[in-house]
Motif scaffolding. Structure first.
Motif, PDB file in Angstrom:
ATOM      1  N   LEU A 102       0.575  -1.305  -0.076  1.00  0.00           N
ATOM      2  CA  LEU A 102      -0.013  -0.094   0.181  1.00  0.00           C
ATOM      3  C   LEU A 102       0.706   1.281  -0.046  1.00  0.00           C
ATOM      4  O   LEU A 102       0.481   2.267  -0.408  1.00  0.00           O
ATOM      5  CB  LEU A 102      -1.000   0.037   1.328  1.00  0.00           C
ATOM      6  CG  LEU A 102      -1.779  -1.259   1.389  1.00  0.00           C
ATOM      7  CD1 LEU A 102      -2.466  -1.237   2.697  1.00  0.00           C
ATOM      8  CD2 LEU A 102      -2.797  -1.265  -0.089  1.00  0.00           C
ATOM      9  N   GLY A 103       2.134   1.052   0.285  1.00  0.00           N
ATOM     10  CA  GLY A 103       2.868   2.208   0.234  1.00  0.00           C
ATOM     11  C   GLY A 103       2.984   3.452   1.370  1.00  0.00           C
ATOM     12  O   GLY A 103       3.547   4.550   1.252  1.00  0.00           O
ATOM     13  N   ARG A 104       2.128   2.953   2.305  1.00  0.00           N
ATOM     14  CA  ARG A 104       1.807   3.949   3.596  1.00  0.00           C
ATOM     15  C   ARG A 104       2.748   3.647   4.698  1.00  0.00           C
ATOM     16  O   ARG A 104       3.218   4.436   5.661  1.00  0.00           O
ATOM     17  CB  ARG A 104       0.283   4.027   3.941  1.00  0.00           C
ATOM     18  CG  ARG A 104      -0.520   4.654   2.540  1.00  0.00           C
ATOM     19  CD  ARG A 104      -1.696   5.079   3.475  1.00  0.00           C
ATOM     20  NE  ARG A 104      -2.309   5.787   2.301  1.00  0.00           N
ATOM     21  CZ  ARG A 104      -3.112   6.825   2.402  1.00  0.00           C
ATOM     22  NH1 ARG A 104      -3.625   6.859   3.965  1.00  0.00           N
ATOM     23  NH2 ARG A 104      -3.658   7.500   1.606  1.00  0.00           N
ATOM     24  N   ALA A 105       2.842   2.241   5.081  1.00  0.00           N
ATOM     25  CA  ALA A 105       3.608   1.851   6.294  1.00  0.00           C
ATOM     26  C   ALA A 105       4.218   0.522   5.925  1.00  0.00           C
ATOM     27  O   ALA A 105       3.626  -0.346   5.041  1.00  0.00           O
ATOM     28  CB  ALA A 105       2.688   1.831   7.418  1.00  0.00           C
ATOM     29  N   THR A 106       4.974   0.001   6.589  1.00  0.00           N
ATOM     30  CA  THR A 106       5.618  -1.258   6.506  1.00  0.00           C
ATOM     31  C   THR A 106       5.219  -2.361   7.179  1.00  0.00           C
ATOM     32  O   THR A 106       5.325  -3.474   6.971  1.00  0.00           O
ATOM     33  CB  THR A 106       7.124  -1.297   6.462  1.00  0.00           C
ATOM     34  OG1 THR A 106       7.660  -0.879   7.857  1.00  0.00           O
ATOM     35  CG2 THR A 106       7.792  -0.386   5.500  1.00  0.00           C
ATOM     36  N   SER A 107       4.428  -2.098   8.263  1.00  0.00           N
ATOM     37  CA  SER A 107       3.665  -2.979   9.105  1.00  0.00           C
ATOM     38  C   SER A 107       2.584  -2.556   9.650  1.00  0.00           C
ATOM     39  O   SER A 107       2.076  -1.567   9.449  1.00  0.00           O
ATOM     40  CB  SER A 107       4.618  -2.807  10.525  1.00  0.00           C
ATOM     41  OG  SER A 107       4.284  -1.627  11.285  1.00  0.00           O
ATOM     42  N   ILE A 108       1.577  -3.680   9.821  1.00  0.00           N
ATOM     43  CA  ILE A 108       0.375  -3.805  10.270  1.00  0.00           C
ATOM     44  C   ILE A 108      -0.178  -2.864  11.242  1.00  0.00           C
ATOM     45  O   ILE A 108      -1.004  -2.129  11.463  1.00  0.00           O
ATOM     46  CB  ILE A 108      -0.538  -5.135  10.246  1.00  0.00           C
ATOM     47  CG1 ILE A 108      -1.924  -4.959   9.947  1.00  0.00           C
ATOM     48  CG2 ILE A 108      -0.001  -5.825  11.345  1.00  0.00           C
ATOM     49  CD1 ILE A 108      -2.434  -4.668   8.925  1.00  0.00           C
ATOM     50  N   GLY A 109       0.703  -3.039  12.304  1.00  0.00           N
ATOM     51  CA  GLY A 109       0.580  -2.226  13.506  1.00  0.00           C
ATOM     52  C   GLY A 109       0.513  -0.635  13.214  1.00  0.00           C
ATOM     53  O   GLY A 109      -0.258   0.042  14.265  1.00  0.00           O
ATOM     54  N   ALA A 110       1.091  -0.077  12.238  1.00  0.00           N
ATOM     55  CA  ALA A 110       1.075   1.308  11.933  1.00  0.00           C
ATOM     56  C   ALA A 110      -0.256   1.939  11.490  1.00  0.00           C
ATOM     57  O   ALA A 110      -0.620   2.866  11.500  1.00  0.00           O
ATOM     58  CB  ALA A 110       2.144   1.593  10.719  1.00  0.00           C
TER      59      ALA A 110
END
Length: 93
Positions: free
Chosen positions: A43-51
């Motif tokens: 998605l190009g917004r964050a590298t981890s789901i927690g973000a």
């Protein structure tokens, strides 16, 4: 963002999300992708789901309701996520 001109012919299975900048279109697409198993890096917004958990919260969830093969059949998919990058999925509860 990619096209200068695009013509869409509406039909029974075409969905469009239209709105001004900052109205949440990309957030909606991110939620759908993450709930259906997409990786955050795509998605190009964050590298981890927690973000993707709201600031100040420890956890959150995404719920998507889909129509099944018939109009009466309903499918509910829930993905619970937390700031420790843990996920749980639920299919129809």
């Amino acid at each position: 963002m990619t096209f200068n001109h695009l013509v869409c012919k509406p039909g029974p299975r075409l969905n469009l999300v239209i709105g001004p900048n900052g109205s949440g279109k990309s957030s909606l697409v991110c939620a759908i992708a993450l709930c259906l198993g997409g990786e955050p890096q795509l998605l190009g917004r964050a590298t981890s789901i927690g973000a993707y958990v709201k600031r100040g919260e420890d956890a959150g969830y995404i719920k998507i309701s889909l129509r099944g093969y018939t109009k009466e059949e309903q499918i509910a998919i829930v993905r619970k996520i937390d700031t420790r990058n843990k996920s749980e999925w639920f299919y129809n509860g």
